[in-house]
Design an enzyme around this catalytic site. Sequence first.
Site, short mmCIF file in Angstrom:
data_model
loop_
_atom_site.label_atom_id
_atom_site.label_comp_id
_atom_site.label_asym_id
_atom_site.label_seq_id
_atom_site.Cartn_x
_atom_site.Cartn_y
_atom_site.Cartn_z
N GLU A 108 75.51 130.68 -2.55
CA GLU A 108 76.86 131.81 -2.23
C GLU A 108 78.07 131.41 -3.53
O GLU A 108 78.46 132.42 -4.71
CB GLU A 108 78.06 131.38 -2.07
CG GLU A 108 78.29 131.58 0.20
CD GLU A 108 78.97 131.27 1.05
OE1 GLU A 108 79.28 131.60 2.38
OE2 GLU A 108 79.85 130.34 0.41
N ALA A 161 83.75 124.99 9.41
CA ALA A 161 85.18 124.84 10.02
C ALA A 161 85.86 125.34 10.71
O ALA A 161 86.33 124.07 12.14
CB ALA A 161 85.63 125.29 8.99
N HIS A 191 86.27 156.36 13.11
CA HIS A 191 85.92 156.33 12.35
C HIS A 191 86.37 157.37 10.69
O HIS A 191 87.35 157.71 10.98
CB HIS A 191 84.52 158.21 12.72
CG HIS A 191 83.57 159.08 11.46
ND1 HIS A 191 82.63 158.80 11.60
CD2 HIS A 191 84.54 160.43 11.25
CE1 HIS A 191 82.21 158.77 10.71
NE2 HIS A 191 83.05 160.75 10.11
N GLY A 251 72.67 120.51 1.40
CA GLY A 251 73.05 120.66 2.94
C GLY A 251 74.46 118.96 3.21
O GLY A 251 73.91 118.77 1.72
N MET A 308 77.80 122.65 10.96
CA MET A 308 78.91 121.91 10.10
C MET A 308 79.80 123.33 9.94
O MET A 308 79.95 123.46 8.24
CB MET A 308 78.65 121.37 9.14
CG MET A 308 77.81 120.04 9.46
SD MET A 308 76.87 119.06 7.69
CE MET A 308 76.82 117.14 8.61
N VAL A 341 73.67 128.90 2.26
CA VAL A 341 74.86 128.75 2.44
C VAL A 341 75.74 128.72 1.11
O VAL A 341 75.57 129.97 0.81
CB VAL A 341 76.04 128.94 3.21
CG1 VAL A 341 76.54 129.56 3.60
CG2 VAL A 341 74.63 129.37 4.68
N ILE A 342 75.84 127.27 1.03
CA ILE A 342 76.63 127.41 -0.51
C ILE A 342 75.36 127.65 -1.88
O ILE A 342 76.51 128.21 -2.71
CB ILE A 342 76.93 126.08 0.04
CG1 ILE A 342 77.31 124.69 1.41
CG2 ILE A 342 77.48 124.63 -1.39
CD1 ILE A 342 77.81 123.99 1.34
N THR A 352 86.37 112.97 10.22
CA THR A 352 86.39 112.75 8.64
C THR A 352 85.49 113.37 8.21
O THR A 352 84.96 112.83 6.83
CB THR A 352 85.84 111.03 9.00
OG1 THR A 352 84.64 110.58 9.86
CG2 THR A 352 86.79 110.07 8.67
#
Length: 468
Positions: free
Chosen positions: A189, A322, A446, A273, A320, A185-186, A145
């Site tokens: 971004e 994916a 290269h 978070g 957390m 992170v969130i 969930t």
Amino acid sequence: MSTYDVAVIGSGPGGYVAAIRCAQLGLKTAIIEKYATMGGTCLNVGCIPSKALLDSSHHYEDAVKHFEEHGIEIPGEVKINLEKMMSRKASVVEQTTKGIEFLMNKNEIDTYQGVGSFKDKTHIHIAVAEGDDVEIEAKHIIIATGSKPSSLPFIEIDKERIITSTEALKLTEIPKHMIVIGGGVIGLELGQVYKRLGAEVSVVEYMDRIIPTMDSAQSKELTKVMKKQGVKFYLSHKVNGVSRNGDEVVVTATDKKDQEVEFKGDYVLVSVGRKAYTYGLNLEAAGLKTDDRGRVAVNDHLQTEVSNIYAIGDVVRGAMLAHKAEEEGVFVAETIAGQKPHIDYNLIPGVVYTWPEVASVGKTEEQLKEEGVAYKSGQFPMRALGRSRASGDIDGFVKILADKKTDEVLGVHMVGARVADLIAEAVTAMEFRASAEDISRMSHSHPTYAEAVKEAALAATADRALHV
């Protein structure tokens, strides 16, 4: 009443992958999703829509700031059509979620739209949005969930001016000044998305650095680059309050000198978070409970204290992510089928999809020091690569940490163009317990960004990088 070998509650990356793998293994499978579209947070209000906006805003920034140096001239002013940008994002989400529906049908998985809750350890009641409620029986049940955005106890999220990532993905105007609470992170971004589109962005972070769970060298580099892009950082700041007066929002905080400071803007993005989501599951009826962080307790086999019930993804301990949830979904499906699968949590990579991107796998330098592990480090700057100079993406580096005695790679940390993809090379190498010398002796085409991995491995092996 329909009976199944496995019922999965939740259709995010962990849940739908678990259902597919169960079906592939010959298990009669059902999946239950409360929302009208499948895919969970990741596909609907997380990974996929945020990447669509990151890519669109990156194109805009390139058009405004970088096309000219490539000899591309655009007559007239480059303009943003935010409505169209959001429409494209929605289209990407729709295509992706419909893809999950296709996979359910292809694998003959029965889908139920409604809120699933335990009646007992083998029976699930499904409150259907339209129509009569349903009850199903399953020999095995997988809880998937997911999670919801966290907040601070004194902040009231109004979903208009004081928002979470969910609302930030569907704004109808570009903020004048977005205050981001949280340098993870969130927040980084989405903060970068709106900075590119013209907003002033201020990041207020409690810790003394951004992305604090990653290697400190990555934090330092990303801070430097994003400051250059115009993002303002306020580190070691403890937020005490958030208030709104009409279209103005005010954030009060205490800095490291214990002085109160105030930030004013028109939007506040609360990005502190996420928390496990188990609301409505009626876990008690199945004999289950959550821990002090709201997560479902599991053993090393992702099995709860009720032996036929498993839990995966954001609803259990661990990062957390994916892709972590997907690995756990496959792990549980194969465990139920009698196989003996394996997950090495140390080799689950972490990525920040800013530009430049940030990616890590394995131990950070701080962790190795704390654990008393003797190690050596090799680092190579992206600006020394011909490919980076050709594309203009010269920020960042690759750092490889290896055991001082055995040369086994213990951690790889990157900042740069396309390192979200490049980190897979490090994961593969570490899965086979490669040494830094192993990587240094592999041919890398290269000119590519991947050459930085070879050069960092050379630096870690014998301090003999070739191009610095």
